[in-house]
Design an enzyme around this catalytic site. Structure first.
Site, mmCIF file in Angstrom:
data_model
loop_
_atom_site.group_PDB
_atom_site.id
_atom_site.type_symbol
_atom_site.label_atom_id
_atom_site.label_comp_id
_atom_site.label_asym_id
_atom_site.label_seq_id
_atom_site.Cartn_x
_atom_site.Cartn_y
_atom_site.Cartn_z
ATOM 1 N N GLY A 12 -55.048 -45.419 46.001
ATOM 2 C CA GLY A 12 -53.794 -44.985 46.637
ATOM 3 C C GLY A 12 -53.052 -46.147 47.264
ATOM 4 O O GLY A 12 -52.671 -46.100 48.433
ATOM 5 N N ALA A 13 -52.832 -47.189 46.454
ATOM 6 C CA ALA A 13 -52.231 -48.420 47.001
ATOM 7 C C ALA A 13 -50.755 -48.560 46.643
ATOM 8 O O ALA A 13 -50.162 -49.613 46.863
ATOM 9 C CB ALA A 13 -53.009 -49.643 46.519
ATOM 10 N N SER A 142 -59.866 -40.459 59.408
ATOM 11 C CA SER A 142 -58.765 -40.074 60.297
ATOM 12 C C SER A 142 -59.354 -39.643 61.635
ATOM 13 O O SER A 142 -60.499 -39.158 61.682
ATOM 14 C CB SER A 142 -57.996 -38.885 59.703
ATOM 15 N N TYR A 156 -57.916 -30.543 55.666
ATOM 16 C CA TYR A 156 -57.797 -31.991 55.882
ATOM 17 C C TYR A 156 -58.836 -32.473 56.904
ATOM 18 O O TYR A 156 -59.544 -33.452 56.674
ATOM 19 C CB TYR A 156 -56.378 -32.302 56.368
ATOM 20 N N ALA A 159 -62.365 -32.328 55.451
ATOM 21 C CA ALA A 159 -62.603 -33.397 54.470
ATOM 22 C C ALA A 159 -62.842 -34.727 55.181
ATOM 23 O O ALA A 159 -63.736 -35.502 54.813
ATOM 24 C CB ALA A 159 -61.410 -33.509 53.521
ATOM 25 N N LYS A 160 -62.051 -35.005 56.225
ATOM 26 C CA LYS A 160 -62.184 -36.294 56.921
ATOM 27 C C LYS A 160 -63.479 -36.357 57.736
ATOM 28 O O LYS A 160 -64.114 -37.416 57.819
ATOM 29 C CB LYS A 160 -60.965 -36.529 57.820
HETATM 30 P P1 NAP Z 1 -49.169 -41.631 51.648
HETATM 31 O O1 NAP Z 1 -48.110 -42.515 52.169
HETATM 32 O O2 NAP Z 1 -48.848 -40.221 51.318
HETATM 33 O O3 NAP Z 1 -49.839 -42.340 50.367
HETATM 34 C C1 NAP Z 1 -50.881 -41.713 49.704
HETATM 35 C C2 NAP Z 1 -51.407 -42.606 48.607
HETATM 36 O O4 NAP Z 1 -52.520 -41.930 47.982
HETATM 37 C C3 NAP Z 1 -50.385 -42.870 47.509
HETATM 38 O O5 NAP Z 1 -50.558 -44.183 47.042
HETATM 39 C C4 NAP Z 1 -50.775 -41.857 46.427
HETATM 40 O O6 NAP Z 1 -50.454 -42.270 45.107
HETATM 41 C C5 NAP Z 1 -52.286 -41.864 46.585
HETATM 42 N N1 NAP Z 1 -52.931 -40.683 46.009
HETATM 43 C C6 NAP Z 1 -52.735 -39.376 46.346
HETATM 44 N N2 NAP Z 1 -53.519 -38.577 45.594
HETATM 45 C C7 NAP Z 1 -54.215 -39.405 44.767
HETATM 46 C C8 NAP Z 1 -55.188 -39.186 43.766
HETATM 47 N N3 NAP Z 1 -55.607 -37.951 43.433
HETATM 48 N N4 NAP Z 1 -55.717 -40.257 43.114
HETATM 49 C C9 NAP Z 1 -55.297 -41.515 43.414
HETATM 50 N N5 NAP Z 1 -54.376 -41.771 44.353
HETATM 51 C C10 NAP Z 1 -53.845 -40.729 45.019
HETATM 52 O O7 NAP Z 1 -50.389 -41.554 52.677
HETATM 53 P P2 NAP Z 1 -50.847 -42.530 53.858
HETATM 54 O O8 NAP Z 1 -50.307 -42.001 55.117
HETATM 55 O O9 NAP Z 1 -50.609 -43.949 53.481
HETATM 56 O O10 NAP Z 1 -52.413 -42.201 53.865
HETATM 57 C C11 NAP Z 1 -53.389 -43.068 53.323
HETATM 58 C C12 NAP Z 1 -54.749 -42.610 53.838
HETATM 59 O O11 NAP Z 1 -54.777 -42.683 55.265
HETATM 60 C C13 NAP Z 1 -55.076 -41.154 53.488
HETATM 61 O O12 NAP Z 1 -56.431 -41.028 53.174
HETATM 62 C C14 NAP Z 1 -54.739 -40.419 54.763
HETATM 63 O O13 NAP Z 1 -55.463 -39.211 54.888
HETATM 64 C C15 NAP Z 1 -55.181 -41.449 55.799
HETATM 65 N N6 NAP Z 1 -54.583 -41.252 57.124
HETATM 66 C C16 NAP Z 1 -53.238 -41.310 57.300
HETATM 67 C C17 NAP Z 1 -52.703 -41.127 58.575
HETATM 68 C C18 NAP Z 1 -51.225 -41.197 58.847
HETATM 69 O O14 NAP Z 1 -50.842 -40.883 59.998
HETATM 70 N N7 NAP Z 1 -50.395 -41.593 57.914
HETATM 71 C C19 NAP Z 1 -53.561 -40.873 59.658
HETATM 72 C C20 NAP Z 1 -54.916 -40.805 59.434
HETATM 73 C C21 NAP Z 1 -55.422 -41.007 58.169
HETATM 74 P P3 NAP Z 1 -49.011 -41.886 44.432
HETATM 75 O O15 NAP Z 1 -48.006 -42.745 45.143
HETATM 76 O O16 NAP Z 1 -49.174 -42.264 43.006
HETATM 77 O O17 NAP Z 1 -48.801 -40.435 44.688
#
Ligand code: NAP
Length: 257
Positions: A12-13, A142, A156, A159-160
């Site tokens: 997910g980069a 998370s 969510y 899972a976390k």
């Molecule tokens: P985001 O901006 O929505 O980005 C999600 C990324 O995951 C995208 O690159 C997406 O790819 C990829 N992805 C989604 N489903 C996938 C799959 N089935 N296989 C491969 N790649 C997949 O999310 P983010 O906020 O950066 O979150 C990144 C991580 O941090 C997640 O695990 C999230 O739960 C965790 N997190 C986030 C927060 C927050 O406040 N943002 C807080 C705690 C934890 P596409 O672009 O191709 O869709």
């Protein structure tokens, strides 16, 4: 540089936190596999940025929740780079839904991407890391998995929490092979995931979450990338099975610290 000559796979980069991790690792000398599932254009742009830093990079489309996709991705990594030094299980999705109204479909999808995805990638990458007798695995969990539970995110949070459990068990399983397994637990961070609501609602939430943190701000993707970098580096060689919370010091549940 902290990751000179290392090969890193970041799931997910293409966007958000994963993008910041991929680019930070590259700045520190790593070659990077940029995984995505839908956003091909964004993933290719990240690859372009990394190549401009003089590192090798490749974008690989794979749905991490599908074993065959994950296997194909690592086959490609080995064919292209010959090794895997760092795996960051970052790919994740969020859905709403309380105990009363979470649908079976949402439950299955969130558990598949956020939990089975890291299991798939960890198990496949670990086979290579065991042979190498070294490796670093970092699970992006998370604070939701530690009790900082946002109301209405049942699947969510579950899972976390399970991903944190996987971190401690995998650390025990893989430690004898020289593999460190740790987790970074971000607090509210400015990405697409946290900007799904209207502009007004998003700003309101950001203000609310900032007020809940000792540092009086929400996180930026770079904040999470910096914590992840530490766990990926040799500086963390004696650290395993740990959860590094990066949330600006949330005052509503400091008991996690
Ligand atoms: P985001 O901006 O929505 O980005 C999600 C990324 O995951 C995208 O690159 C997406 O790819 C990829 N992805 C989604 N489903 C996938 C799959 N089935 N296989 C491969 N790649 C997949 O999310 P983010 O906020 O950066 O979150 C990144 C991580 O941090 C997640 O695990 C999230 O739960 C965790 N997190 C986030 C927060 C927050 O406040 N943002 C807080 C705690 C934890 P596409 O672009 O191709 O869709």
């Amino acid at each position: 540089m902290k990751l000179d000559g290392k090969v890193a796979v970041v799931t997910g980069a293409s966007r958000g936190i994963g993008k910041a991790i991929a680019e930070t690792f590259a700045r520190e000398g790593a070659d990077v596999v940029v995984n995505y599932v839908k956003s091909e254009g964004e993933a290719k742009e990240v690859v372009k940025q990394i190549k401009a830093m003089g590192r090798r990079a490749v974008a690989v489309k794979a749905d991490v929740s599908k074993r065959a996709d994950a296997q194909r991705m690592f086959n490609k990594v080995l064919a292209e780079f010959g090794r895997v030094d760092i795996l960051v299980n970052n790919a994740g999705i969020g859905t709403g839904g309380t105990t009363l109204d979470t649908t079976e479909e949402d439950w299955d999808r969130v558990i598949a991407v956020n939990l089975k995805g890291p299991f798939n990638c960890t198990q496949i990458a670990a086979k290579t890391m065991v042979e190498q007798k070294s490796g670093k695995i970092i699970n992006i969990s998370s604070i939701s998995g530690l009790g900082g539970a946002p109301v209405g995110e049942l699947a969510y949070c579950c899972a976390k929490a399970a991903l944190i459990a996987m971190t401690t068990v995998a650390a025990q399983d893989l430690g004898p092979y020289g593999i460190n397994v740790n987790s970074v637990a971000p607090g509210w961070t400015r990405t697409d995931m946290t900007s799904r609501a209207t502009k007004e609602k998003t700003e309101e939430l950001q203000k609310l979450k900032a007020g809940m943190a000792a540092m009086r701000c929400i996180g930026e993707p770079q904040d999470i990338a910096n914590a992840t970098l530490f766990l990926a580096s040799n500086e963390a060689s004696f650290v395993t099975g740990q959860v590094l919370v990066a949330d600006g010091g949330r005052r509503d549940f400091l008991s996690h610290a």
